[in-house]
Design a protein around this motif. Structure first.
Motif, PDB file in Angstrom:
ATOM      1  N   HIS A 212      -8.932   5.216  -6.013  1.00  0.00           N
ATOM      2  CA  HIS A 212      -7.750   4.364  -6.221  1.00  0.00           C
ATOM      3  C   HIS A 212      -8.082   2.881  -6.132  1.00  0.00           C
ATOM      4  O   HIS A 212      -7.316   2.108  -5.567  1.00  0.00           O
ATOM      5  N   TYR A 213      -9.209   2.452  -6.662  1.00  0.00           N
ATOM      6  CA  TYR A 213      -9.590   1.046  -6.497  1.00  0.00           C
ATOM      7  C   TYR A 213      -8.562   0.119  -7.131  1.00  0.00           C
ATOM      8  O   TYR A 213      -8.172   0.273  -8.281  1.00  0.00           O
ATOM      9  N   GLY A 214      -8.107  -0.859  -6.343  1.00  0.00           N
ATOM     10  CA  GLY A 214      -7.183  -1.864  -6.831  1.00  0.00           C
ATOM     11  C   GLY A 214      -5.728  -1.453  -6.880  1.00  0.00           C
ATOM     12  O   GLY A 214      -4.864  -2.264  -7.227  1.00  0.00           O
ATOM     13  N   THR A 215      -5.411  -0.212  -6.519  1.00  0.00           N
ATOM     14  CA  THR A 215      -4.039   0.275  -6.573  1.00  0.00           C
ATOM     15  C   THR A 215      -3.295  -0.066  -5.269  1.00  0.00           C
ATOM     16  O   THR A 215      -3.878  -0.600  -4.327  1.00  0.00           O
ATOM     17  N   LYS A 216      -2.022   0.271  -5.213  1.00  0.00           N
ATOM     18  CA  LYS A 216      -1.258   0.053  -3.985  1.00  0.00           C
ATOM     19  C   LYS A 216      -1.862   0.836  -2.819  1.00  0.00           C
ATOM     20  O   LYS A 216      -1.910   0.334  -1.688  1.00  0.00           O
ATOM     21  N   THR A 217      -2.331   2.059  -3.075  1.00  0.00           N
ATOM     22  CA  THR A 217      -2.966   2.843  -2.010  1.00  0.00           C
ATOM     23  C   THR A 217      -4.194   2.127  -1.472  1.00  0.00           C
ATOM     24  O   THR A 217      -4.418   2.065  -0.252  1.00  0.00           O
ATOM     25  N   PHE A 218      -5.001   1.566  -2.365  1.00  0.00           N
ATOM     26  CA  PHE A 218      -6.178   0.791  -1.957  1.00  0.00           C
ATOM     27  C   PHE A 218      -5.760  -0.352  -1.043  1.00  0.00           C
ATOM     28  O   PHE A 218      -6.332  -0.559   0.038  1.00  0.00           O
ATOM     29  N   TRP A 219      -4.736  -1.105  -1.452  1.00  0.00           N
ATOM     30  CA  TRP A 219      -4.321  -2.277  -0.676  1.00  0.00           C
ATOM     31  C   TRP A 219      -3.616  -1.884   0.627  1.00  0.00           C
ATOM     32  O   TRP A 219      -3.719  -2.585   1.629  1.00  0.00           O
ATOM     33  N   ASP A 220      -2.915  -0.767   0.634  1.00  0.00           N
ATOM     34  CA  ASP A 220      -2.327  -0.286   1.891  1.00  0.00           C
ATOM     35  C   ASP A 220      -3.420   0.025   2.905  1.00  0.00           C
ATOM     36  O   ASP A 220      -3.296  -0.271   4.098  1.00  0.00           O
ATOM     37  N   CYS A 221      -4.484   0.644   2.430  1.00  0.00           N
ATOM     38  CA  CYS A 221      -5.618   0.933   3.307  1.00  0.00           C
ATOM     39  C   CYS A 221      -6.256  -0.358   3.790  1.00  0.00           C
ATOM     40  O   CYS A 221      -6.545  -0.521   4.979  1.00  0.00           O
TER      41      CYS A 221
END
Length: 399
Positions: A212-221
């Motif tokens: 999930h690079y760059g996605t909302k999941t990435f940024w949540d992590c």
């Protein structure tokens, strides 16, 4: 050899004692909740640095977070920090817990993670036996048939080149060689082959890629990776006392990550000379923050290089600042903590200039995205004295 066999024997006692997970052999009791859980460990190629390892953590954390949503019982054991290449003062140090650098409760708010010492604490004999150690390897030709595809296959003739983070009480039952490329979620296919395994480890955890690079999941992590509060407080104290800033977004200084050492030797086409650095910084500041005279520099350069850089910047009117830890601070925070303090200070500056393709710079850019700085103040780089100067990639936050 006798000692190793003894550890293996104790490990078997440990893992099979009551067939119910971790047991206290003195009281004959077991932690039944712990028995319900399974654990993944990983290690990273030894030469890789602190900031690349932070990204590898995110790949595994997201993998476990996605699994948790499907009521998967696996947890991620955080690999201790040990003998990192750039950590000059800790070449013979003991393993360092993640809590020394990060807010563990914040990490746990995103993914089911646990410190290795917490696992050891579940038993008095302090032996951890890994059921299966997968040594991941790259395929010789990742673009076979002209296309990069997710795939894996069993390999042959590999060894584990790590040190189990300095612990001599970690053993394994079986080692498996696997050629692997593609998304990290495909590791579940390997794990599913042996459903009774409780502890599984992946060596060379840097090989699997983000799902999930760059996605909302990435940024949540990424947002969950909050720093240890003592490091934050030390950085903010420095900003207040030396850089005249008590705000989240400072206007009183610019910051620079000036990467030297291996970059200055092997990537001369990407980094400037000392004189070229001074010239570029002066141009950056006069164009973008003409009223600022404070320059904070984070660097792995030699003292002689830093002295020359400071002297030349001072000669044209700038006040130059470095975070120099006291002996007690270095002993307490370690090299990793000092590097984080540098990153925090850089993250809050009015304007940031980094080093091309440096993971240290990447982590600062991510922090600035989380803080809400305009991208024009963040995604800037030092250019070589001559030749091409490729613009840095922009990875904007997704909320």
């Amino acid at each position: 050899m006798i000692i190793k066999l003894l550890f293996l024997f104790l490990g078997l006692i440990f893992t099979n004692a009551n067939n119910e997970g971790y047991c206290d052999l003195k009281t004959k009791t077991c932690d039944h909740d712990f028995f319900k859980e399974k654990f993944i460990l990983y290690d990273v190629n030894p030469p890789e640095g602190f900031n690349l390892r932070r990204d590898v953590y995110m790949r595994f954390a997201i993998m476990l977070s996605d699994a948790k949503k499907n009521k998967n019982e696996w947890k991620l054991i955080l690999p201790p920090w040990y003998r990192l290449y750039h950590w000059r003062s800790e070449s013979k140090s003991s393993p360092i817990h993640w809590s020394k650098f990060f807010d563990i409760e914040s990490l746990k708010s995103f993914a089911p993670v646990v410190e290795l010492h917490e696992v050891f604490s579940k038993t008095e004999i302090n032996i951890l036996n890994i059921d299966r150690l997968y040594v991941l390897q790259n395929f010789p030709d990742p673009f076979e048939d002209g296309e990069f595809k997710d795939k894996w296959e069993f390999g042959e003739d590999c060894d584990y080149d790590g040190e189990f983070w300095g612990y001599n009480n970690i053993t394994f039952t079986e080692i498996v060689c696997v050629k692997f490329q593609g998304r990290i979620s495909n590791l579940w296919e390997l794990i599913a082959l042996h459903p009774s395994d409780k502890f599984v480890m992946f060596a060379h955890g840097e090989i699997p890629l983000h799902d999930h690079y760059g996605t909302k999941t990435f940024w949540d992590c990424r947002k969950s990776m909050k720093f240890n509060k003592d490091l934050i407080e030390t950085a903010k104290k420095f900003m207040s006392e030396h850089l005249d800033c008590k705000e989240e977004k400072c206007t009183s200084y610019v910051s620079v990550h000036w990467r030297r050492q291996d970059f200055a030797r092997s990537r001369r086409k990407d980094v400037p000379s000392i004189q070229g650095t001074v010239k570029q910084l002066d141009t950056f500041i006069k164009k973008n923050t003409p009223n600022v005279v404070n320059v904070f520099i984070a660097s792995d350069g030699q003292n002689s290089e830093l002295t020359q850089l400071e002297s030349q910047l001072k000669s044209i009117g700038y006040r130059v600042h470095f975070f120099v830890p006291s002996m007690s601070e270095l002993d307490d925070f370690k090299d990793g903590g000092v590097a984080i303090i540098d990153q925090i200070i850089c993250s809050h500056a009015a304007y940031f200039i980094g080093t091309f393709e440096s993971t240290f710079t990447f982590r600062i850019q991510e922090e600035r995205e989380i803080l809400g700085f305009d991208s024009s103040t963040t995604f800037n780089r030092l250019c070589p004295d001559s030749g091409k100067c490729e613009k840095p990639s922009k990875w904007s936050i997704v909320n």
